[in-house]
Design an enzyme around this catalytic site. Structure first.
Site, PDB file in Angstrom:
ATOM      1  N   THR A 124       0.931  -1.155   0.008  1.00  0.00           N
ATOM      2  CA  THR A 124      -0.017  -0.014  -0.162  1.00  0.00           C
ATOM      3  C   THR A 124       0.964   1.324   0.149  1.00  0.00           C
ATOM      4  O   THR A 124       0.339   2.258  -0.570  1.00  0.00           O
ATOM      5  CB  THR A 124      -0.939  -0.054   1.083  1.00  0.00           C
ATOM      6  OG1 THR A 124      -0.006  -0.249   2.276  1.00  0.00           O
ATOM      7  CG2 THR A 124      -2.019  -0.889   0.943  1.00  0.00           C
ATOM      8  N   THR A 125       1.835   1.266   0.546  1.00  0.00           N
ATOM      9  CA  THR A 125       2.917   2.188   0.729  1.00  0.00           C
ATOM     10  C   THR A 125       3.698   2.405  -0.877  1.00  0.00           C
ATOM     11  O   THR A 125       3.667   3.433  -1.457  1.00  0.00           O
ATOM     12  CB  THR A 125       3.901   2.125   1.556  1.00  0.00           C
ATOM     13  OG1 THR A 125       3.159   1.756   2.758  1.00  0.00           O
ATOM     14  CG2 THR A 125       4.773   3.511   1.781  1.00  0.00           C
ATOM     15  N   ASP A 182      -1.715  -7.821   6.641  1.00  0.00           N
ATOM     16  CA  ASP A 182      -1.003  -7.660   5.626  1.00  0.00           C
ATOM     17  C   ASP A 182      -0.249  -9.123   5.006  1.00  0.00           C
ATOM     18  O   ASP A 182      -0.532  -9.640   3.868  1.00  0.00           O
ATOM     19  CB  ASP A 182       0.304  -6.910   5.577  1.00  0.00           C
ATOM     20  CG  ASP A 182      -0.578  -5.319   5.596  1.00  0.00           C
ATOM     21  OD1 ASP A 182      -1.741  -5.256   5.612  1.00  0.00           O
ATOM     22  OD2 ASP A 182       0.331  -4.677   5.603  1.00  0.00           O
TER      23      ASP A 182
END
Lengths: 535, 527
Positions: free
Chosen positions: B94-95, B387
């Site tokens: 996501t980053t 995650d």
């Protein structure tokens, strides 16, 4: 101002509270209106064509839309000016009628207004300009008819249709996989089209979107997709040869509409009531089972007990399905929507070859596919994409492509895109102008000039020299007397739109010219604007 | 001639260059915000909510950070959106996706200032993204056939994912847990079946994976605390007075005796229900809704363990684990499928009592108990584990893997660079820019670890010049190393999603040449 005197010299007031109103009259009114119309057109001008830019719109609630669909931009722009609202209406009616060319129509109207302003400065009366435009538009539409070409396709050879849809899609953000989307759109339209009657009911095409995956994963489903899952987690996830009972009555004890009370005052009554209640559920489920249903789709919710009974009797069920979806399911499966359990009969059940639940991504997202329906006339286009905005934009693009395909089935005539049709019309109108003896001649010439502005905007957006390119193409058309030369937006190296396969529908183009002329006429005829001033 | 305003009063409109600048700046600001959390040595952020209690979250999960931001810039919202979708779809990266999109825009800005049309940049980016994807596809490793190897791949992926998180200290332990949990799912991506229970106390190392199922509930008083060979009925039914559902029914009485009678009947009804439930021959009853005192007492009398108010997911999971069906009517006991398990007992974790179901029939579901020093640690641990679980479950379905540590970016950058050299026209500038943006990711990873990024990336680039090189940045030792040896792996699906969504988002923002902000909706004045 609006002050009149009666025979005794006393003033009487026609406009109430006139000092609180602003008023523009005569030439000023026309000029102000034209300026407003032009301002709207200017916003859209840069979105025209395959290299057109997008607009980012932030709605009143902070939601962001990115689009280059003219109708959507104008709709969300939240304009305040009356004339600007007319332009919004204009684009919307093009959207309703044709579905494509919503940007073009506004740009066209803007150009017409700009030309009208010039004629006004010359001192030509607005009505004469309007009439000249009217004549010119007739010439243009007729000319379009003349240069249009029939193009042949049938169910097996739909390549030409795909090409036309690709023209539409190439101006959108989805042009990365325009081929695929165009094929999907054409197949969808052909699936629901009534080729005998030359009619397409676009309501039968449902466009669903789900965030995630790639644009390439977009698929056409010959059936219905419902964003729901089975009411009980342990129900079967896949049903073959489903017989579907489509219900609009809840699996709950009946609620008579008339007001009533059931008074319980003895133990016996309490007991009977309890028994009855249990019986209700049992009967409901049994009735569904009796008629041979293997899947229940219900518009309302289920009571827990009913839910378990359904599951227990091995009767999968879906609850809270929306009315529109219910109708689509009914159409697709050939079933009837049943409002009461008593009216369930085996004939009223819908049939589908396969019903399955499919899950997506890491979150608990499930959707229900209803495929191989008895009546395959309903299809669903299921769009996947990186984010919500992308999906919304794809939906709009697909809608445009669907409309184009529909229009072609209705009327097989096409004209060439890339500004070729406009340039051809411009030449024809210009030539026709000299035949009119009156002042209108000037207006007709102005119309021809306005027609040029569409290819000009196309060239400008594509990073070409607008005047140079336009004049080159124009002379080419005139010299060779072939109306297929347009602006080479994609830098392919040829001006021949036949080679580039850039088509547009004849009715779409005609409608654009007619609608734009109409609105401009309307704006020109206004000579007095009275509005409540806000101060 | 006054040109009247076209828009409403508070609406604003920005055009051309200014609009583009506004969206570039907004998007880059967001990217810079999360940039420092990238990589194994990335820093965390503290988020304080403005809501009541000013609750605090400490995280380095890009999606979580961005979700909590109040953003006004429309372009920045696009980035937040892609990060959210990345989270939903693959769970990790996501980053990276935001950082890559930010870098792409930063490069695009430079090109725009040197007068290259955005459409040309987009065309170049598209070609580059296509080429980069092909480059990755050429280098993927697929060990689906070899179960043992596949498992070790999964372990490595899990460790790579976890090493950038708070769990990095015990990453082997957690990776083991995550892999075990995901393999139990047998290819399904339904992570609901993995329950994560957070209990403060102990250390992160004390966290464990339980094969059975743990329900965070207490056993009713006076009921057996331990049942062997339990037969479980999982139910969703009202166990209070069970009111009459027929609409409009109400009780109207004229004397006290009648009240008593009806009360008696009600009790009788309840008793009936309990008896029916007991007729299933069960010794454990789990209900989703409340069980009132009276029926609970009845259950206790019958020696049946009754658990009330299990939340919905809990019950679904329990159904999944024990193989029982979730029942709401109890009239025909013979056909209701009961759940079975070897042993139900009350266990203590920290100070809390939990109910533990072990020896369950269907091994799909399992529970992970997380222990840790504080709620913040636990929350972050849960996010990290989530995650890892997401990535693993996706990898089970799409078993292609890549090396990590900036290796994929370098591979892509190399191919894209080559493409740029081959391409004629202005597009090649954009393609080159794309490759620079890709290199920015290993650079950021190195920067965040406090290493000399310029030196390292140059070294890496030189290494990658040879065919079949496995070099990447090893943050732990602070040098360029062989990623295969260090066992740093990433899932192909994650990388692909990062690449494609970032390009898509950058393209979307680049295409904009006008921003129209509508007047904010006026709230009705509440007096």
């Amino acid at each position: 101002m609006a002050l009149a005197f009666d025979e005794f010299g006393r003033p009487f007031i026609i406009l109430r509270e006139q000092d609180q109103k602003t008023r523009l009259r005569g030439i000023d009114a026309q000029k102000a209106n034209i300026a407003a119309g032009k301002a709207v057109a200017r916003i859209l001008r840069s979105s025209l064509g395959p290299k057109g830019m997008d607009k980012m719109l932030q709605g009143p609630d902070g939601d962001v839309t990115i689009t280059n669909d003219g109708a959507t931009i104008l709709e969300q722009m939240d304009v305040d000016n009356q004339i600007a609202k007319l332009m919004v209406e204009l684009s919307r009616s093009q959207d309703y009628e044709i579905g494509d060319g919503t940007t073009g129509v506004v740009v066209m109207a803007g150009a017409l207004l700009e030309q009208a302003e010039r004629q006004l400065d010359r001192g030509i009366h607005p009505i004469r300009i309007a009439e000249g435009y009217e004549m010119a538009s007739r010439v243009a539409v007729e000319h379009l008819e003349r240069i249009s070409q029939k193009f042949e396709f049938d169910v097996n050879n739909y390549e030409p249709l795909v090409q036309t849809c690709m023209t539409t899609l190439s101006s959108k953000i989805v042009n990365r996989c325009k081929r695929r989307l165009a094929e999907i759109a054409v197949k969808a339209v052909l699936a629901v089209a009534d080729l005998e009657r030359r009619d397409v009911n676009l309501d039968l095409i449902k466009v669903e979107g789900k965030v995630g995956g790639n644009l390439e994963d977009t698929e056409l489903i010959y059936g219905i997709l419902v964003d729901k899952d089975m009411s009980h987690p342990q129900m079967p996830k896949q049903i073959e040869d489903a017989h579907i009972a489509i219900l609009t009555c809840p699996f709950e004890p009946p609620k008579p509409k008339t007001k009533h009370k059931v008074d319980i005052d003895t133990v016996q009554k309490f007991e009977t009531l309890r028994k009855q209640e249990q019986q209700y559920f049992d009967e409901m489920v049994q009735k569904c089972k009796d008629v041979g249903a293997t899947l229940v789709i219900c518009q309302w919710g289920f009571d827990d007990e009913a839910n378990h009974l359904l599951m227990h009797r091995n009767l999968p069920a879906v609850r809270w399905v929306g009315g529109v979806e219910l109708e689509l399911i009914a159409i697709a499966t050939g079933g009837r929507i049943v409002p009461r359990f008593q009216e369930l009969t085996p004939e009223k059940l819908g049939k589908a070859g396969m019903v399955r639940e499919k899950s997506f991504g890491t979150t608990k997202e499930r959707m229900l596919y209803i495929e191989h329906c008895a009546n395959s006339k309903a299809v669903t286009i299921f769009i996947r994409g990186g984010n919500k905005m992308m999906i919304e934009e794809t939906k709009r693009s697909i809608h445009d492509a669907l409309c184009v395909a529909r229009n072609l089935i209705r009327n097989k005539s096409i004209v060439y895109g890339g500004g070729a049709a406009e340039i051809a019309c411009s030449l024809a109108v210009d030539a026709a102008a000299d035949k009119y003896p009156g002042v209108e001649q000037y207006a007709i010439r102005a119309f021809a000039e306005a027609l040029d502005s569409v290819p000009m905007a196309l060239a400008e957006n594509s990073g070409l020299q607008p005047i140079e390119t336009l004049s080159a193409v124009k002379s080419q058309q005139l010299k060779e007397n072939i109306p297929f030369y347009g602006i080479d937006c994609n830098d392919v190296g040829t001006n021949d739109m036949r080679e580039q396969n850039v088509f547009e529908t004849l009715i779409g183009k005609q409608q654009q010219i007619l609608l734009a002329t109409q609105v401009v006429k309307m704006i020109l005829k206004i000579d007095d604007v009275i509005s409540n001033s806000e101060y | 001639m006054p040109i009247d305003k076209i828009f409403k009063d508070d609406a604003s409109e920005e055009k051309g260059e200014r609009a583009r600048m506004a969206s570039f700046i907004g998007a880059m600001a967001v990217a810079d915000l999360v940039k420092s959390t990238l990589g194994p040595k990335g820093m965390d952020k503290i988020l304080q909510s403005t809501g009541r209690g000013h609750s605090v979250t400490v995280t380095n999960d890009g999606a979580t950070i961005l979700k909590s931001l109040h953003i006004d810039n429309p372009a920045a919202k696009v980035l937040v959106d892609i990060s959210k979708v990345q989270d939903d779809e693959v769970g990790d990266g996501t980053t990276s996706v935001v950082v890559l999109a930010g870098e792409l825009l930063r490069e695009a800005e430079k090109l725009v200032t040197s007068k290259i049309h955005p459409m040309t940049i987009i065309a170049g980016y598209r070609m580059a993204a296509e080429c980069a994807r092909d480059a990755l596809l050429k280098r993927v490793i697929d060990n689906k056939e070899n179960a043992e190897k596949f498992r070790s791949d999964l372990m490595k992926i899990a460790m790579t994912t976890l090493c950038s998180k708070i769990l990095s200290q015990d990453k082997e332990h957690f990776a083991e847990m995550a892999v075990d949990a995901v393999l139990r799912l047998k290819g399904s991506t339904n992570l609901e079946a993995i329950q994560i229970i957070k209990k403060p106390g102990g250390s992160l190392r004390d966290s464990f994976l339980d094969e059975g199922f743990i329900l965070d509930k207490k056993i009713g008083i006076g009921q057996p605390k331990r049942i062997e060979n339990a037969k479980i009925l999982v139910a969703n039914t009202a166990m209070d007075t069970d009111k009459v559902k027929i609409y409009g029914a109400r009780v109207r009485v004229d004397s006290m005796t009648k009240v008593a009678e009806i009360e008696g009947a009600e009790k009788e009804k309840m008793k009936d229900k309990v008896n029916k439930i007991l007729a299933h021959g069960i010794n454990c009853f789990v209900n989703r809704q409340l069980i009132y005192n009276f029926p609970e007492e009845l259950f206790a009398d019958a020696g049946v363990l009754a658990i009330e108010h299990a939340d919905f997911e809990g019950i679904e999971r329990l159904g999944l684990v024990t193989g029982g069906e979730i029942a709401s009517t109890f009239d025909n006991p013979e056909s209701v499928k009961l759940g079975h398990c070897k042993l139900i007992e009350e266990i203590m974790i920290g100070e809390d009592k939990l109910i533990h179901f072990s020896g369950v029939e269907m091994g799909q579901a399992c529970s992970i108990v997380l222990r840790g020093a504080s709620h913040h640690v636990l929350d972050e641990a849960e996010r990290s584990l989530h995650d890892a679980l997401c990535v693993l479950s996706q990898t089970v379905n799409d078993s292609r893997v890549l090396l990590g540590g900036g290796w994929p970016e370098m591979v892509m950058a190399k191919e894209v660079d080559e493409l740029a050299r081959k391409t004629a026209g202005k597009k090649s500038h954009a393609i080159e820019a794309f490759s620079r943006a890709l290199v920015a990711i290993p650079t950021t990873i190195a920067d965040n670890a406090g290493l000399d990024s310029a030196e390292l990336v140059a070294q890496l680039r030189a290494e990658h010049h040879t065919e079949g090189c496995n070099a990447g940045i090893d943050v732990i030792s602070g040098a360029v190393g062989d990623m295969e040896e260090r066992g740093i792996y990433e899932a192909f699906k994650v990388k692909q999603a990062v690449l494609l969504s970032a390009t898509e988002a950058a393209e979307m923002i680049l295409r904009v040449d006008e921003i129209i902000t509508c007047a904010p909706r006026r709230r009705e004045d509440r007096m």
